[in-house]
Scaffold this motif. Structure first.
Motif, mmCIF file in Angstrom:
data_model
loop_
_atom_site.group_PDB
_atom_site.id
_atom_site.type_symbol
_atom_site.label_atom_id
_atom_site.label_comp_id
_atom_site.label_asym_id
_atom_site.label_seq_id
_atom_site.Cartn_x
_atom_site.Cartn_y
_atom_site.Cartn_z
ATOM 1 N N ILE A 188 0.831 -1.210 0.000
ATOM 2 C CA ILE A 188 0.000 0.000 0.000
ATOM 3 C C ILE A 188 0.868 1.264 0.000
ATOM 4 O O ILE A 188 0.397 2.353 0.318
ATOM 5 N N GLY A 189 2.151 1.095 -0.342
ATOM 6 C CA GLY A 189 3.026 2.253 -0.498
ATOM 7 C C GLY A 189 3.962 2.532 0.652
ATOM 8 O O GLY A 189 4.911 3.310 0.505
ATOM 9 N N PHE A 190 3.741 1.913 1.819
ATOM 10 C CA PHE A 190 4.610 2.164 2.959
ATOM 11 C C PHE A 190 5.989 1.543 2.725
ATOM 12 O O PHE A 190 6.094 0.457 2.145
ATOM 13 N N ARG A 191 7.033 2.206 3.225
ATOM 14 C CA ARG A 191 8.392 1.684 3.176
ATOM 15 C C ARG A 191 8.989 1.775 4.575
ATOM 16 O O ARG A 191 8.875 2.803 5.248
ATOM 17 N N PHE A 192 9.608 0.686 5.020
ATOM 18 C CA PHE A 192 10.169 0.618 6.362
ATOM 19 C C PHE A 192 11.675 0.452 6.290
ATOM 20 O O PHE A 192 12.201 -0.183 5.384
ATOM 21 N N GLY A 193 12.375 1.042 7.255
ATOM 22 C CA GLY A 193 13.821 0.913 7.284
ATOM 23 C C GLY A 193 14.445 1.981 8.147
ATOM 24 O O GLY A 193 13.747 2.724 8.862
ATOM 25 N N PRO A 194 15.773 2.088 8.115
ATOM 26 C CA PRO A 194 16.457 3.122 8.900
ATOM 27 C C PRO A 194 15.937 4.511 8.545
ATOM 28 O O PRO A 194 15.499 4.768 7.424
ATOM 29 N N ALA A 195 15.990 5.404 9.514
ATOM 30 C CA ALA A 195 15.502 6.763 9.294
ATOM 31 C C ALA A 195 16.327 7.470 8.231
ATOM 32 O O ALA A 195 17.549 7.280 8.152
ATOM 33 N N PRO A 196 15.693 8.281 7.411
ATOM 34 C CA PRO A 196 16.460 9.062 6.432
ATOM 35 C C PRO A 196 17.296 10.133 7.121
ATOM 36 O O PRO A 196 17.124 10.413 8.306
ATOM 37 N N GLU A 197 18.185 10.722 6.386
ATOM 38 C CA GLU A 197 19.012 11.796 6.932
ATOM 39 C C GLU A 197 18.146 13.014 7.243
ATOM 40 O O GLU A 197 17.081 13.204 6.670
ATOM 41 N N GLY A 198 18.633 13.833 8.139
ATOM 42 C CA GLY A 198 17.927 15.060 8.478
ATOM 43 C C GLY A 198 16.882 14.836 9.541
ATOM 44 O O GLY A 198 17.021 13.999 10.427
ATOM 45 N N GLY A 199 15.802 15.574 9.437
ATOM 46 C CA GLY A 199 14.763 15.528 10.452
ATOM 47 C C GLY A 199 15.039 16.524 11.554
ATOM 48 O O GLY A 199 16.192 16.864 11.845
ATOM 49 N N GLU A 200 13.966 16.990 12.180
ATOM 50 C CA GLU A 200 14.069 17.950 13.271
ATOM 51 C C GLU A 200 13.667 17.278 14.582
ATOM 52 O O GLU A 200 12.614 16.634 14.653
ATOM 53 N N PRO A 201 14.506 17.399 15.622
ATOM 54 C CA PRO A 201 14.106 16.823 16.908
ATOM 55 C C PRO A 201 12.752 17.357 17.351
ATOM 56 O O PRO A 201 12.467 18.553 17.221
ATOM 57 N N LEU A 202 11.907 16.471 17.847
ATOM 58 C CA LEU A 202 10.560 16.863 18.238
ATOM 59 C C LEU A 202 10.133 16.042 19.441
ATOM 60 O O LEU A 202 10.325 14.828 19.464
ATOM 61 N N ARG A 203 9.562 16.688 20.408
ATOM 62 C CA ARG A 203 9.073 15.976 21.594
ATOM 63 C C ARG A 203 7.582 15.687 21.501
ATOM 64 O O ARG A 203 7.139 14.574 21.766
#
Length: 330
Positions: A188-203
């Motif tokens: 259904i389009g989902f892809r699982f695996g290690p997190a991509p580069e980047g991203g912003e820390p969020l609580r």
């Protein structure tokens, strides 16, 4: 029955827990996402896990207002969709395949937006308490096995101190006996695996609808996002706090349909085909993303701002369908 692609002009209408169990294997005649009937995907396309690869798909509508809490069976779902309904409230559609709880609920009625989401799953079993009469023809034409309260027999029961309609529950294993040819999981389009580069820390992130909100706070200890409903911890009937490894905030156009409830509130119609922006929360970070779904028979893919596949953390996925920022329906 073949897959029916529901056109864009379609209008809308309007406890205690138990132990989790492995879902029953798919009966002969059910499909899988694989190229041949004998093959199965290497990992489950809904969770990235390795269990339940041939199990049938069951979708259940569950109440998501204060009167329904705590809910049963939500923590066992592979995917939890949060959809806007009348009056600016929300309702869940929980999708099961890799495992089943002993009960689910409170089970509530379906909406036409469900029938726009479900075709990507092939022909799943669909459990709900009922629909208004104008929607029945759409249910009959949809690529689902209707195992509503009208057809589910003894799978449905009332329990606990909550008043009607907040005390209707169902036994998932008994439900699936009413749909022995419900199809197995497909891509259904989902892809699982290690997190991509980047991203912003969020609580913490809070998703808002006109009359309600849900918050998700990262727990490094549990390695998942823990939910709250209108500021109150969202406890599962089985114990613990509901939440997922990945939270997808999918911004989708939400308009009024030609249908409304008995109070006169218009039923929202959520457009889940086309493209749009998304925010993906995983591993204590947020990622700006884009979603794309070319047609209702196809899945929804997510990409990063750089155009790479947006990978999810293996485990339960919540998809919050939030209005895309254009004027909201009254």
């Amino acid at each position: 029955m073949g897959i029916l692609v529901l056109g864009g002009t379609l209008t809308a209408c309007s406890g205690s827990g138990g132990t989790e169990q492995a879902a029953p294997p798919n009966a002969p005649g059910g499909g899988t996402a694989s190229a041949t009937p004998s093959a199965a995907p290497a990992t489950h396309p809904f969770t990235g896990g390795r269990t339940g690869l041939r199990n049938p798909v069951l979708a259940v509508k569950i109440e998501n207002t204060r009167m329904a809490l705590p809910q049963s069976g939500v923590r066992s779902a592979d995917i939890v969709y949060v959809e806007q309904v009348e009056g600016g409230e929300t309702r869940l559609m929980a999708v099961y395949s890799s495992r089943l709880p002993s009960r689910v609920g409170p089970v509530r009625s379906a909406r036409i937006s469900d029938l726009h989401i479900l075709p990507q799953f092939g022909r799943p079993a669909f459990a709900f308490s009922g629909v208004q009469s104008k929607m029945k023809k759409h249910i009959r034409k949809a690529p689902v096995y209707d195992i509503s309260q009208d057809n589910g027999g003894r799978a449905y029961f009332r329990a606990g101190p909550k008043p009607i309609p907040y005390n209707l529950y169902a036994d998932p294993r008994t439900l699936l006996k009413q749909a022995p040819k419900a199809e197995g999981p497909r891509d259904i389009g989902f892809r699982f695996g290690p997190a991509p580069e980047g991203g912003e820390p969020l609580r913490t992130f809070t998703a808002k609808w006109p009359s309600t909100q849900m918050s998700f706070t990262w727990s490094a200890k549990q390695k998942r996002w823990l939910s709250a409903h209108n500021g109150r911890t969202n406890t599962a009937a089985e114990g613990g706090v509901l939440g997922g490894r990945t939270i997808v905030v999918q911004y989708a156009r939400t308009t009024r349909s030609a249908f409304h409830d008995f109070l006169g509130n218009y039923t929202p119609l959520i457009k889940t085909t086309g493209t749009g922006r998304a925010l993906v929360l995983r591993d204590g970070k947020s990622y700006d993303a884009r979603w794309s779904r070319p047609s209702e028979a196809e899945g929804t893919t997510f990409t990063t701002a750089a155009g790479e596949p947006m990978t999810f953390a293996p485990g339960q996925v919540w998809v919050l369908l939030v209005n895309d920022g254009k004027p909201r329906i009254p």
